[in-house]
Scaffold this motif. Structure first.
Motif, PDB file in Angstrom:
ATOM      1  N   UNK A   1       4.224  -1.998   6.044  1.00  0.00           N
ATOM      2  CA  UNK A   1       4.062  -2.245   7.995  1.00  0.00           C
ATOM      3  C   UNK A   1       2.737  -2.317   8.908  1.00  0.00           C
ATOM      4  N   UNK A   2       3.234  -2.805   9.927  1.00  0.00           N
ATOM      5  CA  UNK A   2       2.321  -2.759  10.719  1.00  0.00           C
ATOM      6  C   UNK A   2       1.311  -1.923  10.826  1.00  0.00           C
ATOM      7  N   UNK A   3       1.947  -0.529  11.036  1.00  0.00           N
ATOM      8  CA  UNK A   3       1.091   0.577  11.035  1.00  0.00           C
ATOM      9  C   UNK A   3       0.042   0.758   9.963  1.00  0.00           C
ATOM     10  N   UNK A   4       0.221  -0.191   9.367  1.00  0.00           N
ATOM     11  CA  UNK A   4      -0.628   0.252   7.711  1.00  0.00           C
ATOM     12  C   UNK A   4      -0.042   1.119   6.425  1.00  0.00           C
ATOM     13  N   UNK A   5       1.672   1.772   7.007  1.00  0.00           N
ATOM     14  CA  UNK A   5       2.360   2.364   5.680  1.00  0.00           C
ATOM     15  C   UNK A   5       2.555   1.143   4.336  1.00  0.00           C
ATOM     16  N   UNK A   6       2.507   2.019   2.900  1.00  0.00           N
ATOM     17  CA  UNK A   6       2.953   1.001   2.183  1.00  0.00           C
ATOM     18  C   UNK A   6       4.129   1.469   1.805  1.00  0.00           C
ATOM     19  N   UNK A   7       5.118   0.912   1.518  1.00  0.00           N
ATOM     20  CA  UNK A   7       6.493   0.511   1.302  1.00  0.00           C
ATOM     21  C   UNK A   7       6.555   0.242  -0.070  1.00  0.00           C
ATOM     22  N   UNK A   8       7.469   0.850  -0.853  1.00  0.00           N
ATOM     23  CA  UNK A   8       7.927   0.556  -2.510  1.00  0.00           C
ATOM     24  C   UNK A   8       9.213   0.924  -2.347  1.00  0.00           C
TER      25      UNK A   8
END
Length: 372
Positions: free
Chosen positions: A185-192
Motif C-alpha cells: 500500500x501507499x503507506x508501505x504495508x504489505x498486503x498478502x
C-alpha cells in the motif's frame, strides 16, 4: 510423503530467517537487532505463532545432516544466530529475479492461444519460462473519454492438466491450487491474500479425477484486488499446484500464506531499499526456497510459479485486452479448451497451468492494435 529438496537459491538467508522464525514461535528473548526486526516484521505481517510453530516442526523433520549440507552450520536446530547481521547488506540474486515470470501483452482483442503438447510453447505464450515483454506501443486507445481506473481485480479462471503428476502415477489425480497475492500500500504495508481453489458453495474443495489433457473451468473466484488510490506500483501472484493425498488443504493454505510472508520479511531485511518492484521480485524468488524447506509433506507440491506485474500500466493493458483461449493439440488437431484468460502460470514443465483474468473498475473499451 517424503520431501524432495530442490536447489536453494539463498541458503544463508533461508537459514537465518528460519532461525528468527523459531525464536518467534517460542516467545524466546530477543538478543540482537536482527531478531527484534524480524520478530516485528512477523507481527506486522500477521504470521500466527501457531503456524510458525508448525513450519519450524516441518523443518525439523528434515535430517540434520541434510540441512547442514545444504544450509551450512545454520541448518542445525541449535546453532546460535551470529552477531553482526547487517540490514540491507545483500546484493539481489540475479537468478532469483530471472525465475520470476513477467507476463506481457500477448493477446490483443481476443487473439487465441495455442499450446503445443510435448513441444515448446509457440507464439510466445502460455507458461513459457522466457519473459514476455509488454508492448504497449503496439496498442492505442479508442478515441473517446475514458475514466481512470479506480480498482483492479485478478480472478482465477480455471486450470488445465497436460500430463497428470508423476511417471509412476496410477489413475487420476485430486488437485487443488493455492494462490497467494502480494501488493504494498501507499503507506508501505504489505498486503498478502492467500486463497484455495476450487472455491465451491460449500467452501474450498479439490478437483477430483483430473486426467491428462483435461481442463477444469472455474469456479471463477477473485484472488487479488486493490484500489488504485492505495496501491504502490507492482504486485506478485504465486500459484501452487498441490496433489491431495493425506494432508489438510486448509492447513497447507495457512502454511503457504506464512511462507510468502516470510519471503517478504526476508527480502525487506536483507536487500537494500530499491523500490517496490525489487522487493516483490526478491520475495517471489525466495518463495520457492521457503516452500522447499517449510511446507508439510502430507500432500505433494506439484510445482510453484510466481508472476510479477510491475506497474499499473501492465494491469491496465491486460484489463483492456480481449481474453485469449487456451488451445491444445489433440490427435493432430488444435482444440479449444474454453479456458479464457489474460495470462497463465505454468508449473512442472507446463504439465499444469492456472489461468487468470485482470478486471478493471470502472470498465473501459478494449485497446486497438496499431496496423503498420
Amino acid at each position: 510423503m517424503a520431501r524432495s529438496l530442490r536447489t536453494t537459491l539463498e541458503p544463508d538467508i533461508v537459514a537465518l530467517t528460519i532461525k528468527a522464525l523459531r525464536i518467534f514461535s517460542t516467545h524466546a528473548n530477543l538478543s540482537n537487532d536482527f531478531e527484534r526486526d524480524m520478530t516485528q516484521s512477523f507481527i506486522d505481517l500477521d504470521i500466527s505463532r501457531e503456524v510458525a510453530t508448525r513450519l519450524v516442526a516441518n523443518f525439523d523433520t528434515i535430517k540434520p545432516a541434510v540441512r547442514m549440507r545444504i544450509l551450512g552450520p545454520l541448518g542445525a536446530s541449535d546453532t546460535q544466530i551470529p552477531a553482526g547481521i547487517t540490514k540491507g547488506s545483500r546484493t539481489p540474486n540475479a537468478l532469483a529475479a530471472r525465475s520470476v515470470l513477467r507476463p506481457g501483452l500477448v493477446n490483443e482483442l481476443g487473439a487465441q492461444f495455442m499450446f503445443e503438447t510435448g513441444a515448446q510453447t509457440h507464439n510466445g505464450i502460455l507458461g513459457s519460462a522466457h519473459a514476455i515483454i509488454p508492448q504497449p506501443h503496439a496498442l492505442q486507445p479508442l478515441e473517446e473519454q475514458i475514466l481512470a481506473p479506480e480498482r483492479f481485480t485478478i480472478t482465477y479462471q480455471g486450470m488445465h492438466c497436460r500430463d497428470e503428476t508423476g511417471l509412476d502415477s496410477v489413475g487420476s489425480d485430486e488437485i487443488y491450487i493455492l494462490t497467494s497475492a502480494v501488493h504494498i500500500t501507499t503507506d508501505g504495508t504489505n498486503i498478502v491474500r492467500t486463497e484455495r481453489h476450487p472455491l465451491t458453495a460449500n467452501g474450498s474443495g479439490v478437483y477430483g479425477d483430473v486426467d491428462s489433457d483435461e481442463t477444469r473451468i472455474g469456479p471463477v473466484a477473485a484472488c487479488w484486488a486493490a484500489d488504485v488510490s492505495d496501491f504502490q506500483a507492482g504486485m506478485s501472484l504465486t500459484t501452487v499446484f498441490m496433489e491431495h493425498d493425506q494432508g489438510d488443504p486448509d492447513a497447507y493454505r495457512d502454511e503457504v500464506d506464512a511462507a510468502v510472508k516470510l519471503s517478504i520479511a526476508a527480502a525487506t531485511y536483507f536487500f537494500p531499499p530499491g523500490g517496490v518492484l525489487l522487493a516483490l521480485i526478491e520475495a517471489s524468488g525466495l518463495v520457492t526456497d521457503f516452500f522447499n524447506w517449510l511446507l508439510g509433506t502430507g500432500d505433494d507440491e506439484i510445482g510453484t510459479a510466481s508472476v510479477v506485474l510491475g506497474t499499473l500500466s501492465e494491469l491496465e493493458d491486460f484489463a483492456r485486452t480481449g481474453l485469449g483461449h487456451l488451445f491444445v493439440r489433440r490427435d493432430g488437431k488444435q482444440v479449444d479448451t474454453g479456458l479464457a484468460n489474460h495470462f497463465t502460470a505454468a508449473v512442472s514443465g507446463n504439465d499444469y497451468l492456472a489461468a487468470y483474468r485482470v478486471v478493471r473498475q470502472p470498465t473501459a473499451p478494449l485497446k486497438q492494435r496499431i496496423i503498420d
